[in-house]
Scaffold this active site. Structure first.
Site, PDB file in Angstrom:
ATOM      1  CB  SER A 158      -8.524  10.415 -48.660  1.00 26.47           C
ATOM      2  OG  SER A 158      -7.735  11.243 -47.818  1.00 26.47           O
ATOM      3  CE1 TYR A 182      -9.175  14.485 -52.178  1.00 30.89           C
ATOM      4  CE2 TYR A 182      -8.949  13.917 -49.861  1.00 30.89           C
ATOM      5  CZ  TYR A 182      -8.587  13.726 -51.182  1.00 30.89           C
ATOM      6  OH  TYR A 182      -7.643  12.774 -51.504  1.00 30.89           O
TER       7      TYR A 182
HETATM    8  N1  CAA Z   1      -8.353  23.571 -37.788  1.00 28.02           N
HETATM    9  C1  CAA Z   1      -9.156  24.631 -37.518  1.00 28.02           C
HETATM   10  N2  CAA Z   1      -8.924  25.860 -37.991  1.00 28.02           N
HETATM   11  C2  CAA Z   1      -7.849  26.025 -38.760  1.00 28.02           C
HETATM   12  C3  CAA Z   1      -6.979  24.969 -39.075  1.00 28.02           C
HETATM   13  C4  CAA Z   1      -7.266  23.694 -38.539  1.00 28.02           C
HETATM   14  N3  CAA Z   1      -6.500  22.634 -38.796  1.00 28.02           N
HETATM   15  N4  CAA Z   1      -6.000  25.436 -39.869  1.00 28.02           N
HETATM   16  C5  CAA Z   1      -6.256  26.741 -40.033  1.00 28.02           C
HETATM   17  N5  CAA Z   1      -7.358  27.103 -39.358  1.00 28.02           N
HETATM   18  C6  CAA Z   1      -7.959  28.430 -39.289  1.00 28.02           C
HETATM   19  C7  CAA Z   1      -6.919  29.506 -39.109  1.00 28.02           C
HETATM   20  O1  CAA Z   1      -6.632  29.675 -37.752  1.00 28.02           O
HETATM   21  C8  CAA Z   1      -7.593  30.714 -39.722  1.00 28.02           C
HETATM   22  O2  CAA Z   1      -8.542  31.228 -38.807  1.00 28.02           O
HETATM   23  P1  CAA Z   1      -8.915  32.800 -38.777  1.00 28.02           P
HETATM   24  O3  CAA Z   1      -9.483  33.131 -40.136  1.00 28.02           O
HETATM   25  O4  CAA Z   1      -9.917  32.892 -37.674  1.00 28.02           O
HETATM   26  O5  CAA Z   1      -7.617  33.504 -38.500  1.00 28.02           O
HETATM   27  C9  CAA Z   1      -8.389  30.127 -40.877  1.00 28.02           C
HETATM   28  O6  CAA Z   1      -8.575  28.730 -40.546  1.00 28.02           O
HETATM   29  C10 CAA Z   1      -7.667  30.254 -42.207  1.00 28.02           C
HETATM   30  O7  CAA Z   1      -6.421  29.560 -42.110  1.00 28.02           O
HETATM   31  P2  CAA Z   1      -5.284  29.688 -43.202  1.00 28.02           P
HETATM   32  O8  CAA Z   1      -4.581  30.994 -43.039  1.00 28.02           O
HETATM   33  O9  CAA Z   1      -4.418  28.465 -43.184  1.00 28.02           O
HETATM   34  O10 CAA Z   1      -6.122  29.750 -44.542  1.00 28.02           O
HETATM   35  P3  CAA Z   1      -5.634  29.675 -45.981  1.00 28.02           P
HETATM   36  O11 CAA Z   1      -6.758  30.188 -46.786  1.00 28.02           O
HETATM   37  O12 CAA Z   1      -4.280  30.270 -46.151  1.00 28.02           O
HETATM   38  O13 CAA Z   1      -5.449  28.097 -46.206  1.00 28.02           O
HETATM   39  C11 CAA Z   1      -6.078  25.900 -46.597  1.00 28.02           C
HETATM   40  C12 CAA Z   1      -6.537  27.248 -46.075  1.00 28.02           C
HETATM   41  C13 CAA Z   1      -5.788  25.987 -48.113  1.00 28.02           C
HETATM   42  C14 CAA Z   1      -7.215  24.903 -46.371  1.00 28.02           C
HETATM   43  C15 CAA Z   1      -4.800  25.477 -45.865  1.00 28.02           C
HETATM   44  O14 CAA Z   1      -5.020  25.552 -44.472  1.00 28.02           O
HETATM   45  C16 CAA Z   1      -4.332  24.087 -46.197  1.00 28.02           C
HETATM   46  O15 CAA Z   1      -3.770  23.835 -47.259  1.00 28.02           O
HETATM   47  N6  CAA Z   1      -4.520  23.127 -45.282  1.00 28.02           N
HETATM   48  C17 CAA Z   1      -4.160  21.738 -45.501  1.00 28.02           C
HETATM   49  C18 CAA Z   1      -5.390  20.954 -45.880  1.00 28.02           C
HETATM   50  C19 CAA Z   1      -4.985  19.558 -46.228  1.00 28.02           C
HETATM   51  O16 CAA Z   1      -4.483  18.801 -45.398  1.00 28.02           O
HETATM   52  N7  CAA Z   1      -5.181  19.156 -47.494  1.00 28.02           N
HETATM   53  C20 CAA Z   1      -4.764  17.880 -47.951  1.00 28.02           C
HETATM   54  C21 CAA Z   1      -4.439  17.976 -49.436  1.00 28.02           C
HETATM   55  S1  CAA Z   1      -3.681  16.467 -50.055  1.00 28.02           S
HETATM   56  C22 CAA Z   1      -4.928  15.362 -50.026  1.00 28.02           C
HETATM   57  O17 CAA Z   1      -6.072  15.696 -49.863  1.00 28.02           O
HETATM   58  C23 CAA Z   1      -4.548  13.929 -50.220  1.00 28.02           C
HETATM   59  C24 CAA Z   1      -5.130  13.087 -49.181  1.00 28.02           C
HETATM   60  O18 CAA Z   1      -6.162  12.466 -49.415  1.00 28.02           O
HETATM   61  C25 CAA Z   1      -4.427  12.932 -47.903  1.00 28.02           C
HETATM   62  P1  NAP Z   2      -2.512  13.321 -58.890  1.00 25.80           P
HETATM   63  O1  NAP Z   2      -1.070  13.009 -59.126  1.00 25.80           O
HETATM   64  O2  NAP Z   2      -2.966  14.724 -58.990  1.00 25.80           O
HETATM   65  O3  NAP Z   2      -3.371  12.381 -59.827  1.00 25.80           O
HETATM   66  C1  NAP Z   2      -4.747  12.530 -59.991  1.00 25.80           C
HETATM   67  C2  NAP Z   2      -5.094  12.032 -61.364  1.00 25.80           C
HETATM   68  O4  NAP Z   2      -6.500  12.106 -61.574  1.00 25.80           O
HETATM   69  C3  NAP Z   2      -4.433  12.863 -62.471  1.00 25.80           C
HETATM   70  O5  NAP Z   2      -3.924  12.007 -63.457  1.00 25.80           O
HETATM   71  C4  NAP Z   2      -5.605  13.683 -63.007  1.00 25.80           C
HETATM   72  O6  NAP Z   2      -5.471  14.073 -64.361  1.00 25.80           O
HETATM   73  C5  NAP Z   2      -6.729  12.683 -62.856  1.00 25.80           C
HETATM   74  N1  NAP Z   2      -8.016  13.334 -62.961  1.00 25.80           N
HETATM   75  C6  NAP Z   2      -8.443  14.456 -62.291  1.00 25.80           C
HETATM   76  N2  NAP Z   2      -9.681  14.769 -62.674  1.00 25.80           N
HETATM   77  C7  NAP Z   2     -10.059  13.854 -63.615  1.00 25.80           C
HETATM   78  C8  NAP Z   2     -11.218  13.660 -64.395  1.00 25.80           C
HETATM   79  N3  NAP Z   2     -12.278  14.472 -64.277  1.00 25.80           N
HETATM   80  N4  NAP Z   2     -11.243  12.619 -65.252  1.00 25.80           N
HETATM   81  C9  NAP Z   2     -10.195  11.799 -65.380  1.00 25.80           C
HETATM   82  N5  NAP Z   2      -9.054  11.923 -64.671  1.00 25.80           N
HETATM   83  C10 NAP Z   2      -8.988  12.951 -63.805  1.00 25.80           C
HETATM   84  O7  NAP Z   2      -2.937  12.868 -57.424  1.00 25.80           O
HETATM   85  P2  NAP Z   2      -2.717  11.488 -56.685  1.00 25.80           P
HETATM   86  O8  NAP Z   2      -2.140  11.789 -55.382  1.00 25.80           O
HETATM   87  O9  NAP Z   2      -2.084  10.499 -57.572  1.00 25.80           O
HETATM   88  O10 NAP Z   2      -4.251  11.069 -56.419  1.00 25.80           O
HETATM   89  C11 NAP Z   2      -4.825   9.875 -56.888  1.00 25.80           C
HETATM   90  C12 NAP Z   2      -6.001   9.519 -56.005  1.00 25.80           C
HETATM   91  O11 NAP Z   2      -5.535   9.228 -54.704  1.00 25.80           O
HETATM   92  C13 NAP Z   2      -7.031  10.637 -55.834  1.00 25.80           C
HETATM   93  O12 NAP Z   2      -8.330  10.092 -55.806  1.00 25.80           O
HETATM   94  C14 NAP Z   2      -6.678  11.221 -54.490  1.00 25.80           C
HETATM   95  O13 NAP Z   2      -7.773  11.866 -53.910  1.00 25.80           O
HETATM   96  C15 NAP Z   2      -6.282   9.968 -53.766  1.00 25.80           C
HETATM   97  N6  NAP Z   2      -5.464  10.154 -52.596  1.00 25.80           N
HETATM   98  C16 NAP Z   2      -4.269  10.794 -52.691  1.00 25.80           C
HETATM   99  C17 NAP Z   2      -3.506  10.936 -51.558  1.00 25.80           C
HETATM  100  C18 NAP Z   2      -2.189  11.648 -51.556  1.00 25.80           C
HETATM  101  O14 NAP Z   2      -1.705  11.946 -50.469  1.00 25.80           O
HETATM  102  N7  NAP Z   2      -1.589  11.923 -52.710  1.00 25.80           N
HETATM  103  C19 NAP Z   2      -3.958  10.427 -50.344  1.00 25.80           C
HETATM  104  C20 NAP Z   2      -5.188   9.780 -50.290  1.00 25.80           C
HETATM  105  C21 NAP Z   2      -5.923   9.637 -51.435  1.00 25.80           C
HETATM  106  P3  NAP Z   2      -4.884  15.530 -64.698  1.00 25.80           P
HETATM  107  O15 NAP Z   2      -3.493  15.563 -64.152  1.00 25.80           O
HETATM  108  O16 NAP Z   2      -4.954  15.597 -66.186  1.00 25.80           O
HETATM  109  O17 NAP Z   2      -5.803  16.494 -64.007  1.00 25.80           O
END
Ligand code: CAA
Ligand code: NAP
Length: 247
Positions: A141, A154
């Protein structure tokens, strides 16, 4: 082209589906490995049939559980033949700022996203080397490359995927087996649509291309790395992130 057998983990998720379809379109036989507790397998298979993909071979396996994937690999080989292409795609998020992160959230992500590579790759890599041909493609990622606040678990796991890729690539380079990683940016799957709306809007605004990736744009890269002509590409990480981060 030579038809190969490909096994894709997390096959029934957003990216996994696109990867299975892309490999099938490229002429490969595809084993669609899914979580044993996934209860929409039949629905997914029907959708795939309706979309013209009738030959996916579903096999259950929990990638976080070594015994489960041992059984998965045996069943896959029985049904499809020796596995030539492995796509380690299954993954999860348990996002939380580090100060509030519980050990359970750390372990779940490390086990599913990183230790899974040990579990699954172990089942196929030595056999690929013995046969003198193989392709191992690991889904990392952008957040493993650049780090992401809220994702220490992660980011650590996905950075680990890249280290694993580079090390195993060296071990298998002389055996006809390539090992590469893809580091996608934010892709339109349920993993991303689960992010809080205002945060997701901010993320999309920060991507130079100004949109999420389509899953097919990652499937295309998997087909490229699986190709016969990718035999000289090994230990690489393809950054496909809409310009979000350059190494
Ligand atoms: N950098 C530094 N500090 C940050 C920040 C950032 N980017 N964002 C928030 N903070 C701080 C806030 O200011 C806050 O500080 P205080 O407690 O001092 O006020 C604290 O962190 C908590 O912030 P939140 O209110 O946002 O906290 P939350 O518990 O509501 O949410 C979170 C936390 C769930 C991590 C949320 O911020 C979030 O979802 N962030 C996005 C994370 C992300 O990009 N995930 C990707 C998921 S998809 C994926 O992973 C696929 C892939 O490979 C790309
Ligand atoms: P997704 O739609 O949630 O798919 C993830 C898949 O992994 C689901 O089918 C899930 O099954 C399966 N899985 C989870 N835990 C497992 C386990 N223990 N054994 C077997 N299968 C399992 O998410 P996605 O976006 O397609 O993600 C696929 C991959 O790409 C992940 O490795 C993710 O980290 C990576 N990735 C995603 C993004 C993005 O932006 N979406 C970006 C960078 C990398 P269930 O649904 O049954 O749990």
């Amino acid at each position: 082209m030579t038809q190969r057998v490909a096994l894709v983990t997390g096959a029934m998720g957003g990216l996994g589906t696109a990867i299975c379809q892309a490999l099938a379109k490229a002429g490969h036989k595809v084993v669609a490995a899914y979580h044993p507790q996934f209860d929409k397998k039949e629905e997914w298979l029907k959708e795939q049939e309706a979309a013209g993909f009738k030959n996916f071979i579903p096999v259950p396996g929990d990638v976080a559980d070594l015994a489960s994937v041992q059984a998965m690999a045996v069943e896959a080989e029985q049904k499809a033949g020796p596995i030539d292409i492995l796509v380690n795609n299954a993954g999860i998020t348990r996002d939380k700022m580090f100060k509030g992160m519980e050990r359970e959230q750390w372990d779940a992500v490390i086990n599913t996203n990183l230790s899974s590579l040990f579990n699954v790759t172990k089942q196929v890599s030595a056999k690929m080397a013995d046969r003198g041909w193989g392709r191992i493609i690991n889904i990392s990622s952008v957040n493993g490359v650049k780090g992401q606040a809220g994702q220490t678990n992660y980011s650590a796991a996905k950075a680990g995927v890249i280290g694993f890729t580079k090390a195993l690539a060296q071990e298998l380079a002389a055996k006809g087996v390539t090992v590469n990683a893809i580091a996608p940016g934010y892709v339109a799957t349920k993993m991303v649509t689960a992010i809080r709306e205002d945060i997701l809007k901010g993320i999309i605004d920060s991507v130079p291309v100004k949109r999420l990736a389509k899953p097919e744009e990652i499937g295309f890269a998997v087909v490229f790395l699986a190709d016969e002509l990718s035999g000289f590409t090994t230990g690489a990480t393809l950054n496909i992130n809409g310009g979000l981060h350059y190494q």
